[in-house]
Scaffold this motif. Structure first.
Motif, mmCIF file in Angstrom:
data_model
loop_
_atom_site.group_PDB
_atom_site.id
_atom_site.type_symbol
_atom_site.label_atom_id
_atom_site.label_comp_id
_atom_site.label_asym_id
_atom_site.label_seq_id
_atom_site.Cartn_x
_atom_site.Cartn_y
_atom_site.Cartn_z
ATOM 1 N N ALA A 80 0.837 -1.212 0.000
ATOM 2 C CA ALA A 80 0.000 0.000 0.000
ATOM 3 C C ALA A 80 0.869 1.257 0.000
ATOM 4 O O ALA A 80 0.592 2.225 -0.731
ATOM 5 C CB ALA A 80 -0.923 -0.004 1.216
ATOM 6 N N ARG A 81 1.921 1.259 0.799
ATOM 7 C CA ARG A 81 2.817 2.424 0.853
ATOM 8 C C ARG A 81 3.488 2.664 -0.494
ATOM 9 O O ARG A 81 3.613 3.815 -0.953
ATOM 10 C CB ARG A 81 3.871 2.217 1.942
ATOM 11 C CG ARG A 81 3.312 2.210 3.354
ATOM 12 C CD ARG A 81 4.416 2.135 4.398
ATOM 13 N NE ARG A 81 3.849 1.984 5.727
ATOM 14 C CZ ARG A 81 3.830 0.835 6.410
ATOM 15 N NH1 ARG A 81 4.376 -0.256 5.880
ATOM 16 N NH2 ARG A 81 3.276 0.767 7.599
ATOM 17 N N THR A 82 3.906 1.587 -1.138
ATOM 18 C CA THR A 82 4.541 1.707 -2.452
ATOM 19 C C THR A 82 3.575 2.308 -3.471
ATOM 20 O O THR A 82 3.946 3.183 -4.270
ATOM 21 C CB THR A 82 5.023 0.324 -2.931
ATOM 22 O OG1 THR A 82 5.987 -0.184 -1.999
ATOM 23 C CG2 THR A 82 5.658 0.413 -4.309
ATOM 24 N N LYS A 83 2.332 1.856 -3.450
ATOM 25 C CA LYS A 83 1.323 2.390 -4.366
ATOM 26 C C LYS A 83 1.079 3.879 -4.110
ATOM 27 O O LYS A 83 0.933 4.668 -5.063
ATOM 28 C CB LYS A 83 0.007 1.631 -4.203
ATOM 29 C CG LYS A 83 0.015 0.208 -4.698
ATOM 30 C CD LYS A 83 -1.367 -0.394 -4.451
ATOM 31 C CE LYS A 83 -1.427 -1.852 -4.775
ATOM 32 N NZ LYS A 83 -2.764 -2.429 -4.526
ATOM 33 N N ALA A 84 1.010 4.258 -2.843
ATOM 34 C CA ALA A 84 0.763 5.665 -2.503
ATOM 35 C C ALA A 84 1.883 6.550 -3.027
ATOM 36 O O ALA A 84 1.643 7.658 -3.538
ATOM 37 C CB ALA A 84 0.615 5.821 -0.991
ATOM 38 N N ILE A 85 3.123 6.073 -2.921
ATOM 39 C CA ILE A 85 4.271 6.834 -3.422
ATOM 40 C C ILE A 85 4.187 6.986 -4.939
ATOM 41 O O ILE A 85 4.400 8.070 -5.492
ATOM 42 C CB ILE A 85 5.589 6.149 -3.001
ATOM 43 C CG1 ILE A 85 5.774 6.264 -1.478
ATOM 44 C CG2 ILE A 85 6.779 6.771 -3.735
ATOM 45 C CD1 ILE A 85 6.895 5.410 -0.924
ATOM 46 N N LYS A 86 3.849 5.883 -5.622
ATOM 47 C CA LYS A 86 3.740 5.926 -7.085
ATOM 48 C C LYS A 86 2.643 6.889 -7.541
ATOM 49 O O LYS A 86 2.764 7.555 -8.572
ATOM 50 C CB LYS A 86 3.470 4.528 -7.629
ATOM 51 C CG LYS A 86 4.675 3.594 -7.576
ATOM 52 C CD LYS A 86 4.349 2.226 -8.153
ATOM 53 C CE LYS A 86 5.566 1.326 -8.128
ATOM 54 N NZ LYS A 86 5.252 -0.032 -8.659
ATOM 55 N N LYS A 87 1.579 6.957 -6.746
ATOM 56 C CA LYS A 87 0.468 7.855 -7.079
ATOM 57 C C LYS A 87 0.698 9.274 -6.575
ATOM 58 O O LYS A 87 -0.141 10.154 -6.769
ATOM 59 C CB LYS A 87 -0.842 7.296 -6.483
ATOM 60 C CG LYS A 87 -1.361 6.046 -7.168
ATOM 61 C CD LYS A 87 -2.625 5.530 -6.478
ATOM 62 C CE LYS A 87 -3.214 4.341 -7.194
ATOM 63 N NZ LYS A 87 -3.861 4.715 -8.469
ATOM 64 N N ARG A 88 1.823 9.475 -5.872
ATOM 65 C CA ARG A 88 2.187 10.782 -5.317
ATOM 66 C C ARG A 88 1.090 11.317 -4.391
ATOM 67 O O ARG A 88 0.729 12.502 -4.438
ATOM 68 C CB ARG A 88 2.479 11.776 -6.437
ATOM 69 C CG ARG A 88 3.663 11.357 -7.293
ATOM 70 C CD ARG A 88 3.989 12.378 -8.363
ATOM 71 N NE ARG A 88 5.152 11.961 -9.156
ATOM 72 C CZ ARG A 88 5.669 12.657 -10.170
ATOM 73 N NH1 ARG A 88 5.119 13.819 -10.504
ATOM 74 N NH2 ARG A 88 6.716 12.211 -10.838
ATOM 75 N N LEU A 89 0.600 10.429 -3.553
ATOM 76 C CA LEU A 89 -0.416 10.807 -2.573
ATOM 77 C C LEU A 89 0.267 11.100 -1.240
ATOM 78 O O LEU A 89 0.713 10.186 -0.539
ATOM 79 C CB LEU A 89 -1.450 9.686 -2.409
ATOM 80 C CG LEU A 89 -2.361 9.431 -3.618
ATOM 81 C CD1 LEU A 89 -3.155 8.144 -3.424
ATOM 82 C CD2 LEU A 89 -3.303 10.618 -3.829
ATOM 83 N N GLY A 90 0.346 12.362 -0.902
ATOM 84 C CA GLY A 90 1.004 12.746 0.341
ATOM 85 C C GLY A 90 0.069 12.879 1.525
ATOM 86 O O GLY A 90 0.495 13.260 2.622
ATOM 87 N N ASN A 91 -1.195 12.560 1.313
ATOM 88 C CA ASN A 91 -2.195 12.743 2.367
ATOM 89 C C ASN A 91 -2.661 11.420 2.956
ATOM 90 O O ASN A 91 -3.755 11.325 3.503
ATOM 91 C CB ASN A 91 -3.410 13.503 1.807
ATOM 92 C CG ASN A 91 -4.110 12.729 0.692
ATOM 93 O OD1 ASN A 91 -3.527 11.818 0.097
ATOM 94 N ND2 ASN A 91 -5.347 13.098 0.401
ATOM 95 N N ILE A 92 -1.803 10.384 2.869
ATOM 96 C CA ILE A 92 -2.206 9.073 3.355
ATOM 97 C C ILE A 92 -1.047 8.416 4.086
ATOM 98 O O ILE A 92 0.122 8.593 3.720
ATOM 99 C CB ILE A 92 -2.684 8.180 2.179
ATOM 100 C CG1 ILE A 92 -3.284 6.860 2.679
ATOM 101 C CG2 ILE A 92 -1.570 7.930 1.164
ATOM 102 C CD1 ILE A 92 -4.025 6.087 1.593
ATOM 103 N N GLU A 93 -1.363 7.695 5.137
ATOM 104 C CA GLU A 93 -0.350 6.948 5.881
ATOM 105 C C GLU A 93 -0.936 5.598 6.275
ATOM 106 O O GLU A 93 -2.161 5.427 6.358
ATOM 107 C CB GLU A 93 0.097 7.724 7.124
ATOM 108 C CG GLU A 93 -1.030 8.107 8.060
ATOM 109 C CD GLU A 93 -0.577 9.083 9.135
ATOM 110 O OE1 GLU A 93 0.146 8.634 10.048
ATOM 111 O OE2 GLU A 93 -0.953 10.266 9.075
ATOM 112 N N PHE A 94 -0.056 4.633 6.519
ATOM 113 C CA PHE A 94 -0.486 3.276 6.835
ATOM 114 C C PHE A 94 0.221 2.793 8.095
ATOM 115 O O PHE A 94 1.389 3.104 8.319
ATOM 116 C CB PHE A 94 -0.162 2.324 5.681
ATOM 117 C CG PHE A 94 -0.885 2.657 4.406
ATOM 118 C CD1 PHE A 94 -2.165 2.194 4.175
ATOM 119 C CD2 PHE A 94 -0.280 3.443 3.428
ATOM 120 C CE1 PHE A 94 -2.840 2.503 3.005
ATOM 121 C CE2 PHE A 94 -0.928 3.759 2.253
ATOM 122 C CZ PHE A 94 -2.226 3.277 2.041
#
Length: 276
Positions: free
Chosen positions: A84-98
């Protein structure tokens, strides 16, 4: 007992992480995104996603609430969270944490989220009403809860064939009951929500067929889902027999789809709700 169930779930899905995001399991993303669409999140909302897996609902939630919003994804399986963290980085989503967490002992205070989401996770806890109460307690007045669970006939007709293949090699592992069976119809789900103190929830049923392009597709689904927990308890010879039986069933019966029916439960908390 709840601790044992949580441990089994974590072990199963950490094991399944290697196939969890494979293309034959695209239903995770479909139902995660659909849940977020139904939740109608507002820009700037603070969202908690419990049992978030590899982000099937958490990532669409982060997109929906925008940069001024915030999403926290919680799961028992750290291997899924890494993806999930890898996907968030690829999508450049800075408003999410796991983070690793248990829905029965969450660190978040009451009424601290505009929305709480739980997709295919509530049934891992033996006392589902208690788990729903925990989620509901984190919803602020005026906020929303969205819970998605499997409906009837999960992965049939292949599901029955899988369990028959298990029965043939390890009858002690045969399971005639799925944890979501208690809530796979409108009455059962409504009863759990009522026990949790949620009045007048909206429940939406979606009946869907998930395509199976090949016998190998079905085996990939087995390895990337809850079935993996049973597979992990087989020795190599038993695992091979089960695999061969499953592949043969799909081919011989010319199975091209399995049922993936779901129920979405949505509830909005009263603006005048009181908290202890």
């Amino acid at each position: 007992m709840a601790g044992d169930a949580q441990h089994r779930a974590a072990s199963t899905y950490n094991a399944a992480a290697d196939f969890y995001d494979a293309s034959p399991l695209s239903f995770w993303d479909y139902f995660g995104r659909r849940t977020i669409e139904l939740a109608s999140l507002s820009i700037g909302s603070r969202v908690l996603d419990v049992c978030c897996g590899t982000g099937a609902s958490a990532l669409p939630a982060a997109e929906a609430v925008g940069p001024t919003g915030n999403v926290i994804g919680v799961d028992l399986a750290n291997q899924l969270l890494e993806s999930a963290r890898t996907k968030a980085i690829k999508k450049r989503l800075g408003n999410i944490e796991f983070e690793v967490g248990d829905m029965l002992s969450m660190r978040f205070p009451a009424a601290s989220f505009d929305a709480v989401v739980c997709v295919f996770g509530i049934f891992f806890v033996p006392d589902m009403a208690m788990a729903v109460r925990e989620l509901w307690s984190r919803v602020r007045p005026g906020g929303r809860l969205a819970v998605t669970t499997w409906g009837p006939n999960f992965c049939e007709p292949a599901n029955d064939a899988f369990w028959c293949s298990i029965k043939n090699v390890r009858p002690d592992l045969y399971k005639g009951f799925n944890p979501w069976d208690r809530i796979n119809d409108l009455a059962g789900l409504r009863k759990i929500l009522d026990e949790a103190g949620i009045a007048s929830p909206k429940i939406i049923a979606e009946n869907r067929l998930h395509p199976i392009k090949s016998a190998e597709d079905w085996w990939t689904i087995v390895l990337g889902s809850g079935y993996r927990g049973t597979i992990e308890r087989l020795n190599l010879a038993e695992r091979q027999k089960v695999k061969e039986a499953n592949l043969a069933f799909i081919r011989d019966e010319k199975i091209s789809a399995v049922e993936t029916n779901v129920l979405y439960a949505l509830a909005t908390k009263s603006q005048t709700a009181n908290f202890k």
